[in-house]
Write an enzyme that holds these catalytic residues in place. Sequence first.
Site, short mmCIF file in Angstrom:
data_model
loop_
_atom_site.label_atom_id
_atom_site.label_comp_id
_atom_site.label_asym_id
_atom_site.label_seq_id
_atom_site.Cartn_x
_atom_site.Cartn_y
_atom_site.Cartn_z
N HIS A 61 -3.40 0.68 -0.93
CA HIS A 61 -4.19 -0.76 -0.48
C HIS A 61 -3.25 -1.46 -1.06
O HIS A 61 -2.35 -1.81 -1.54
CB HIS A 61 -5.51 -0.81 -1.85
CG HIS A 61 -6.48 -2.04 -2.03
ND1 HIS A 61 -6.21 -3.26 -2.05
CD2 HIS A 61 -7.67 -2.05 -1.12
CE1 HIS A 61 -7.29 -4.20 -1.15
NE2 HIS A 61 -7.64 -3.37 -1.12
N GLU A 94 -7.68 -2.75 7.29
CA GLU A 94 -7.79 -4.00 6.28
C GLU A 94 -6.89 -4.58 6.54
O GLU A 94 -5.92 -5.10 6.07
CB GLU A 94 -7.92 -3.63 4.92
CG GLU A 94 -8.37 -2.62 4.46
CD GLU A 94 -9.54 -3.11 2.88
OE1 GLU A 94 -10.25 -2.81 3.06
OE2 GLU A 94 -8.42 -3.20 2.47
P1 PGA Z 1 -13.22 -7.61 0.14
O1 PGA Z 1 -11.96 -6.04 0.24
O2 PGA Z 1 -14.63 -7.04 1.01
O3 PGA Z 1 -13.33 -8.55 -0.33
O4 PGA Z 1 -12.80 -8.53 1.81
C1 PGA Z 1 -12.11 -5.28 0.55
C2 PGA Z 1 -11.26 -4.08 0.27
O5 PGA Z 1 -10.09 -5.15 -0.30
O6 PGA Z 1 -10.77 -3.05 -0.25
#
Ligand code: PGA
Length: 247
Positions: free
Chosen positions: A97, A164
Amino acid sequence: MPQDTLIVSNWKMNLNLIDAKKLIHQISNLALPINKKIKNVICPQFLLIPLISKLIEGTEIILGSQDCHQKINGSFTGDSSIELVKEFGCKFVIIGHSERRKNYNESNNLIREKANLVRKFGLSPIICIGESLYERKKKDFLQVISTQLNECVEPKEEVVIAYEPIWAIGSGLTPTIDEILEIKNFTLSFLKKEKDSKKITFLYGGSVDSKNYFNIVSNTNINGALIGGASIKKDEIKKILTKSYFN
Ligand code: PGA
């Protein structure tokens, strides 16, 4: 893209015992049917995992963790082992992540090492990739994504990728449908060509909520989402889950 939908809740370092219990009860009370095509995965912080693994017995909820160490055990103060993650029934592990890349300097090579260990234990790593705003503005993002894919993904394996973009996480901003499609198409062709990947599951994450989830998933034909902030709001996650299971 054929196959399953993964709705992955990333609770991050949120919810105490009482609130976690309450949210699990609220989700279980939705009485979602077991559906082989949809996986409702919840990834709480490590200390909640033993409690939640008990609470979800008999429900369709699948447990995941937010990380694990790259070694099975040893002198690694403060870390958590894949062995226990597995013993408590987790099936998925989020790896790489951007918050871990940034806060703990996790490199692509380390991420590949962790993902390999997770796979060795029979669990599925969810490998996170994504560019910064600076990299997107400089139009360097495909280079960044290809380096991440090249260095994080082991060849000839099944792979779950969560795209992401760092600038979308917790910001309320999301890429356009075309921008997500561009990364999805790039990722699929890269992994097929360069890694001979067996089965590719592609998720999007970053400011997903009940208002944009269905638009994003249906218009990009991706396999689901990694959801942070909205996953700990009862009404938000409830809307996403009920519409996914009952529509
Ligand atoms: P968020 O986070 O949906 O709060 O933007 C997603 C993540 O970091 O996995």
